[in-house]
Design a protein around this motif. Structure first.
Motif, short mmCIF file in Angstrom:
data_model
loop_
_atom_site.label_atom_id
_atom_site.label_comp_id
_atom_site.label_asym_id
_atom_site.label_seq_id
_atom_site.Cartn_x
_atom_site.Cartn_y
_atom_site.Cartn_z
N THR A 53 26.15 9.23 -19.69
CA THR A 53 24.70 9.36 -19.52
C THR A 53 24.19 8.17 -18.71
OG1 THR A 53 22.62 9.79 -20.68
CG2 THR A 53 24.13 8.21 -21.70
N ASP A 182 14.77 17.95 -20.14
CA ASP A 182 16.14 17.53 -19.83
C ASP A 182 17.05 17.76 -21.04
OD1 ASP A 182 18.30 16.36 -18.49
OD2 ASP A 182 17.84 14.38 -19.34
N ASP A 185 22.32 21.47 -18.87
CA ASP A 185 22.95 21.01 -17.63
C ASP A 185 22.15 21.48 -16.41
OD1 ASP A 185 24.85 20.07 -19.35
OD2 ASP A 185 26.45 21.42 -18.69
N ASN A 229 25.56 17.26 -12.02
CA ASN A 229 24.90 17.58 -13.29
C ASN A 229 24.86 19.07 -13.59
OD1 ASN A 229 21.61 17.79 -14.52
ND2 ASN A 229 23.22 16.71 -15.64
N ALA A 233 28.26 19.84 -16.85
CA ALA A 233 27.81 18.56 -16.32
C ALA A 233 28.88 17.48 -16.44
CB ALA A 233 26.54 18.11 -17.04
N PHE A 236 24.93 13.04 -17.35
CA PHE A 236 23.55 13.34 -17.69
C PHE A 236 22.65 12.26 -17.11
CE2 PHE A 236 25.60 15.11 -21.74
CZ PHE A 236 25.75 16.37 -21.19
#
Length: 333
Positions: A53, A182, A185, A229, A233, A236
């Protein structure tokens, strides 16, 4: 007016994001900056646990590079563009700190809610002051479908203090709306390609080429980020990316006097936010849930839709909201 700089901003941001992917993703993996998946979320998401992430840093760097290269002296609306860029990076910093605390310091909730909101509020308050007293924006609002940027366009002026409060609400609402979106994916990145592109056109119509350059960089960066992404994904964006994207859209709306159009163009973020509000109010007052799960995209997932189908449908919604919002530039007559 030659809009080459706007196209270049999108291209530079796209290219820089693509180049940064093979560097950033392995680095995040080595640092063990992996996403922790909530146990109460959809069961199919548990396989995503550990995916790197904080990938939003990729397109934030790209946006900054495009801005540094193209926001040259003499660009119409350069000051507004620099302000929008500063707010974007400021909100990205808040998200970065939140992500860093969660994944590096292993404090599950990251920044405390009051700390995160305080940071967002400070940047929004500074934007309101700068917009009025430095950029000469005024405190008026243009009404959609009234002939938006024409001399006959209808507007209203609530005065300084309401403007200040509304600006704070716009920035907090948009940044957290993108953050809530959010959750799948490619969902937030893909949706923001459409919303930021709409604001590129709005900025150009209002003569704010500097703002158009920054929003074109946002669109290009999101498009580049989608390469990594999209489902499944590889990375992130984290709060680093989602808060920054919301900050960019909110700031662009403020400097172009199009806050009311933002509600339409960013309709997907509004729906996601409302689904959470409705769910919380319903559960606390009646003990019942309106949705299978909120935000709204999880409701569709738990209704049997595949992740790809949900994302494609929500991208379509974002596109339609953007088109409807742009239609609001013209009068109804």
């Amino acid at each position: 007016m030659d809009y080459t700089a706007v196209w270049l901003a999108a291209g530079i941001s796209l290219l820089v994001t693509l180049v940064l992917g093979p560097i950033t993703i392995p680095l995040l993996r080595r640092l063990k900056f992996g996403q922790t998946i909530r146990a109460e979320g959809p069961s199919g998401h548990m396989a995503k646990s550990g995916t790197p992430t904080m990938g939003g840093i990729m397109f934030l760097i790209a946006i900054a590079v495009a801005g540094a290269v193209l926001l040259r002296s003499g660009i119409p609306g350069r000051a507004e563009g620099l302000v929008v860029l500063a707010v974007t990076l400021g909100y990205g910093l808040i998200g970065f700190l939140d992500d860093f605390i969660k994944v590096a310091l292993k404090r599950n909730l990251g920044l405390k809610a009051r700390e995160k909101i305080l940071g967002q509020l400070i940047f929004a308050a500074v934007l309101a002051v700068v917009a009025v007293f430095q950029l000469g924006r005024g405190t008026d609002y243009l009404i959609p479908f009234s002939g938006f940027f024409t001399p006959g366009g209808i507007g209203f002026d609530p005065g300084w203090w309401p403007f200040f409060g509304i600006t704070v609400l716009v920035l907090l609402g948009t940044s957290n709306g993108v953050n809530l979106t959010d959750g799948l994916d490619g969902l937030a990145a893909g949706a923001t390609v459409f919303t930021s592109a709409a604001f590129v056109l709005l900025a150009l119509l209002s003569g704010k080429v500097g703002t158009a350059i920054v929003l074109a960089a946002v669109a290009g960066g999101c498009l580049g980020f989608l390469f990594y992404n999209r489902h499944p994904a590889k990375v992130f964006m984290g709060d680093t990316g989602s808060l920054a994207l919301g900050g960019a859209l909110g700031a662009a709306a403020v400097v172009t006097r199009s806050e009311l159009l933002l509600v339409i163009i960013g309709g997907l973020y509004v729906l996601e936010t409302l689904s959470v509000i409705i769910q919380v109010i319903s559960f606390k007052t009646t003990g019942r849930r309106v949705f299978r799960m909120s935000p709204l995209h999880h409701h569709f997932e738990l209704s049997g839709w595949s992740e790809r189908k949900v994302v494609a449908f929500f991208w379509l919604l974002s596109f339609l909201f953007s088109v409807i919002g742009l239609l609001g530039i013209k009068g109804l007559g």
